[in-house]
Design a protein around this motif. Structure first.
Motif, PDB file in Angstrom:
ATOM      1  N   PHE A   7     -39.570 -39.269  -7.481  1.00 24.94           N
ATOM      2  CA  PHE A   7     -40.675 -40.191  -7.223  1.00 24.94           C
ATOM      3  C   PHE A   7     -40.273 -41.308  -6.264  1.00 24.94           C
ATOM      4  O   PHE A   7     -39.205 -41.916  -6.415  1.00 24.94           O
ATOM      5  CB  PHE A   7     -41.116 -40.876  -8.525  1.00 24.94           C
ATOM      6  CG  PHE A   7     -41.943 -40.032  -9.439  1.00 24.94           C
ATOM      7  CD1 PHE A   7     -43.322 -40.011  -9.331  1.00 24.94           C
ATOM      8  CD2 PHE A   7     -41.342 -39.265 -10.440  1.00 24.94           C
ATOM      9  CE1 PHE A   7     -44.101 -39.253 -10.197  1.00 24.94           C
ATOM     10  CE2 PHE A   7     -42.101 -38.490 -11.305  1.00 24.94           C
ATOM     11  CZ  PHE A   7     -43.497 -38.481 -11.179  1.00 24.94           C
ATOM     12  N   ASP A   8     -41.164 -41.602  -5.325  1.00 21.20           N
ATOM     13  CA  ASP A   8     -41.145 -42.890  -4.645  1.00 21.20           C
ATOM     14  C   ASP A   8     -41.703 -43.920  -5.638  1.00 21.20           C
ATOM     15  O   ASP A   8     -42.355 -43.547  -6.615  1.00 21.20           O
ATOM     16  CB  ASP A   8     -42.035 -42.783  -3.398  1.00 21.20           C
ATOM     17  CG  ASP A   8     -42.203 -44.096  -2.661  1.00 21.20           C
ATOM     18  OD1 ASP A   8     -41.258 -44.904  -2.646  1.00 21.20           O
ATOM     19  OD2 ASP A   8     -43.296 -44.311  -2.090  1.00 21.20           O
ATOM     20  N   PHE A   9     -41.469 -45.208  -5.396  1.00 21.90           N
ATOM     21  CA  PHE A   9     -42.002 -46.248  -6.287  1.00 21.90           C
ATOM     22  C   PHE A   9     -43.287 -46.875  -5.742  1.00 21.90           C
ATOM     23  O   PHE A   9     -44.345 -46.777  -6.337  1.00 21.90           O
ATOM     24  CB  PHE A   9     -40.949 -47.344  -6.521  1.00 21.90           C
ATOM     25  CG  PHE A   9     -40.065 -47.096  -7.717  1.00 21.90           C
ATOM     26  CD1 PHE A   9     -40.018 -45.869  -8.353  1.00 21.90           C
ATOM     27  CD2 PHE A   9     -39.254 -48.111  -8.208  1.00 21.90           C
ATOM     28  CE1 PHE A   9     -39.202 -45.643  -9.447  1.00 21.90           C
ATOM     29  CE2 PHE A   9     -38.425 -47.903  -9.308  1.00 21.90           C
ATOM     30  CZ  PHE A   9     -38.410 -46.672  -9.930  1.00 21.90           C
ATOM     31  N   LEU A  13     -45.702 -44.914  -8.036  1.00 22.89           N
ATOM     32  CA  LEU A  13     -45.649 -45.360  -9.430  1.00 22.89           C
ATOM     33  C   LEU A  13     -46.248 -46.756  -9.586  1.00 22.89           C
ATOM     34  O   LEU A  13     -46.850 -47.070 -10.612  1.00 22.89           O
ATOM     35  CB  LEU A  13     -44.203 -45.364  -9.931  1.00 22.89           C
ATOM     36  CG  LEU A  13     -43.576 -44.002 -10.223  1.00 22.89           C
ATOM     37  CD1 LEU A  13     -42.149 -44.174 -10.716  1.00 22.89           C
ATOM     38  CD2 LEU A  13     -44.391 -43.232 -11.246  1.00 22.89           C
ATOM     39  N   TYR A 105     -36.136 -38.349 -11.063  1.00 23.92           N
ATOM     40  CA  TYR A 105     -35.306 -39.202 -10.210  1.00 23.92           C
ATOM     41  C   TYR A 105     -36.227 -40.068  -9.354  1.00 23.92           C
ATOM     42  O   TYR A 105     -37.411 -39.764  -9.210  1.00 23.92           O
ATOM     43  CB  TYR A 105     -34.406 -38.352  -9.303  1.00 23.92           C
ATOM     44  CG  TYR A 105     -33.444 -37.483 -10.066  1.00 23.92           C
ATOM     45  CD1 TYR A 105     -32.172 -37.935 -10.388  1.00 23.92           C
ATOM     46  CD2 TYR A 105     -33.821 -36.206 -10.488  1.00 23.92           C
ATOM     47  CE1 TYR A 105     -31.281 -37.143 -11.114  1.00 23.92           C
ATOM     48  CE2 TYR A 105     -32.945 -35.402 -11.217  1.00 23.92           C
ATOM     49  CZ  TYR A 105     -31.680 -35.878 -11.532  1.00 23.92           C
ATOM     50  OH  TYR A 105     -30.810 -35.100 -12.254  1.00 23.92           O
ATOM     51  N   TYR A 106     -35.682 -41.150  -8.802  1.00 19.10           N
ATOM     52  CA  TYR A 106     -36.458 -41.972  -7.880  1.00 19.10           C
ATOM     53  C   TYR A 106     -35.718 -42.092  -6.549  1.00 19.10           C
ATOM     54  O   TYR A 106     -34.487 -41.996  -6.481  1.00 19.10           O
ATOM     55  CB  TYR A 106     -36.762 -43.360  -8.462  1.00 19.10           C
ATOM     56  CG  TYR A 106     -35.574 -44.104  -9.025  1.00 19.10           C
ATOM     57  CD1 TYR A 106     -34.717 -44.837  -8.208  1.00 19.10           C
ATOM     58  CD2 TYR A 106     -35.308 -44.063 -10.399  1.00 19.10           C
ATOM     59  CE1 TYR A 106     -33.619 -45.504  -8.738  1.00 19.10           C
ATOM     60  CE2 TYR A 106     -34.216 -44.737 -10.937  1.00 19.10           C
ATOM     61  CZ  TYR A 106     -33.379 -45.454 -10.100  1.00 19.10           C
ATOM     62  OH  TYR A 106     -32.293 -46.105 -10.625  1.00 19.10           O
ATOM     63  N   THR A 108     -36.505 -44.732  -3.481  1.00 16.19           N
ATOM     64  CA  THR A 108     -37.438 -45.791  -3.088  1.00 16.19           C
ATOM     65  C   THR A 108     -36.846 -46.715  -2.031  1.00 16.19           C
ATOM     66  O   THR A 108     -35.661 -47.054  -2.091  1.00 16.19           O
ATOM     67  CB  THR A 108     -37.868 -46.608  -4.332  1.00 16.19           C
ATOM     68  OG1 THR A 108     -38.793 -47.614  -3.935  1.00 16.19           O
ATOM     69  CG2 THR A 108     -36.691 -47.251  -5.052  1.00 16.19           C
ATOM     70  N   ILE A 125     -38.458 -46.583 -16.763  1.00 16.57           N
ATOM     71  CA  ILE A 125     -37.580 -46.299 -15.616  1.00 16.57           C
ATOM     72  C   ILE A 125     -36.207 -45.833 -16.111  1.00 16.57           C
ATOM     73  O   ILE A 125     -35.558 -44.996 -15.491  1.00 16.57           O
ATOM     74  CB  ILE A 125     -37.460 -47.531 -14.695  1.00 16.57           C
ATOM     75  CG1 ILE A 125     -38.819 -47.838 -14.053  1.00 16.57           C
ATOM     76  CG2 ILE A 125     -36.412 -47.304 -13.599  1.00 16.57           C
ATOM     77  CD1 ILE A 125     -38.857 -49.134 -13.252  1.00 16.57           C
ATOM     78  N   PHE A 128     -35.446 -42.124 -16.467  1.00 17.09           N
ATOM     79  CA  PHE A 128     -35.087 -41.318 -15.301  1.00 17.09           C
ATOM     80  C   PHE A 128     -33.601 -40.990 -15.346  1.00 17.09           C
ATOM     81  O   PHE A 128     -32.793 -41.781 -15.834  1.00 17.09           O
ATOM     82  CB  PHE A 128     -35.405 -42.086 -14.012  1.00 17.09           C
ATOM     83  CG  PHE A 128     -36.859 -42.079 -13.607  1.00 17.09           C
ATOM     84  CD1 PHE A 128     -37.245 -41.606 -12.370  1.00 17.09           C
ATOM     85  CD2 PHE A 128     -37.848 -42.564 -14.465  1.00 17.09           C
ATOM     86  CE1 PHE A 128     -38.580 -41.595 -11.986  1.00 17.09           C
ATOM     87  CE2 PHE A 128     -39.184 -42.558 -14.093  1.00 17.09           C
ATOM     88  CZ  PHE A 128     -39.551 -42.065 -12.842  1.00 17.09           C
ATOM     89  N   GLY A 131     -31.332 -42.303  -9.539  1.00 11.01           N
ATOM     90  CA  GLY A 131     -32.092 -42.418  -8.312  1.00 11.01           C
ATOM     91  C   GLY A 131     -31.391 -43.295  -7.300  1.00 11.01           C
ATOM     92  O   GLY A 131     -30.297 -43.811  -7.542  1.00 11.01           O
ATOM     93  N   ASP A 165     -44.341 -38.829  -2.523  1.00 14.09           N
ATOM     94  CA  ASP A 165     -44.295 -40.072  -1.748  1.00 14.09           C
ATOM     95  C   ASP A 165     -45.656 -40.270  -1.089  1.00 14.09           C
ATOM     96  O   ASP A 165     -46.316 -39.295  -0.734  1.00 14.09           O
ATOM     97  CB  ASP A 165     -43.194 -39.974  -0.681  1.00 14.09           C
ATOM     98  CG  ASP A 165     -42.767 -41.317  -0.109  1.00 14.09           C
ATOM     99  OD1 ASP A 165     -43.627 -42.024   0.458  1.00 14.09           O
ATOM    100  OD2 ASP A 165     -41.576 -41.657  -0.207  1.00 14.09           O
TER     101      ASP A 165
END
Length: 198
Positions: A7-9, A13, A105-106, A108, A125, A128, A131, A165
């Motif tokens: 994931f992007d933040f 998110l 995972y992130y 960002t 968070i 996860f 990230g 994203d």
């Protein structure tokens, strides 16, 4: 086969809407334009995300550029962080994926200070597996190196990762590197598209 979700933040998110951020901070059209152009849209903001400049360095520079006292610019930065609110459909998606035991995972583009604020506020968070925060690595999306670092650090195969994203360039870069990737919109249709990939 997708085994991991990345994931992007910002704007995936957490809500990231520069126009809303500035209009809720000041009613002055002039100040809104200054904040959009000379703070959020300025190259120094990217330096903050990249980690080549720290908050303590950029606040005086932004203050001088916009004509705000430093205390007011500090208030604006606090306001920006408070505006990073959780997007409901995304929160539900994360909860669902965790229940299905997908490793999350992130990846960002974000200053370390902003990330720490979010990490302190949102316990999920810590669910996860890990990230990458751009400012910690002196790299920034869509540079291929930041995607490669994520895979190297966590022993991930791009072909087994779904990357989510909002930014088209980031999505295209991920695809070129072998990731399955989706450009995010906070809609049920996009959530269904994500689930169809898994």
């Amino acid at each position: 086969m997708i085994r991991n979700v990345v994931f992007d933040f910002g704007a995936v998110l957490f809500d990231w809407n520069p126009n809303k951020i500035v209009t809720e901070f000041t009613s002055s059209d002039y100040e809104q334009e200054q904040l959009l152009t000379n703070v959020l849209g300025h190259a120094d903001w990217l330096s903050l995300d990249r980690g080549t400049m720290l908050m303590a360095e950029v606040i005086p520079k932004f203050s001088a550029r916009v004509g705000f006292p430093e205390s007011r610019m500090e208030d604006f930065f606090e306001h920006v962080q408070n505006q990073l609110t959780l997007i409901d459909v995304s929160a539900n998606l994360v909860e669902h994926l965790l229940a299905l035991n997908y490793p999350l995972y992130y990846l960002t583009n974000m200053s370390n200070a902003f990330f720490e604020t979010l990490n302190d506020k949102h316990a999920f968070i810590r669910e996860f597996k890990g990230g990458i925060v751009s400012a910690n690595e002196l790299l920034i999306k869509p540079e291929p190196e930041i995607f490669e670092l994520l895979c190297q650090r966590y022993q991930l195969s791009p072909s087994e990762c779904l990357f989510i994203d909002d930014n088209k360039q980031n999505v295209e870069c991920a695809r070129e590197l072998g990731f399955e990737a989706i450009q995010f919109l906070p809609s049920e249709a996009c959530i269904r598209q994500i689930m169809d990939k898994l």
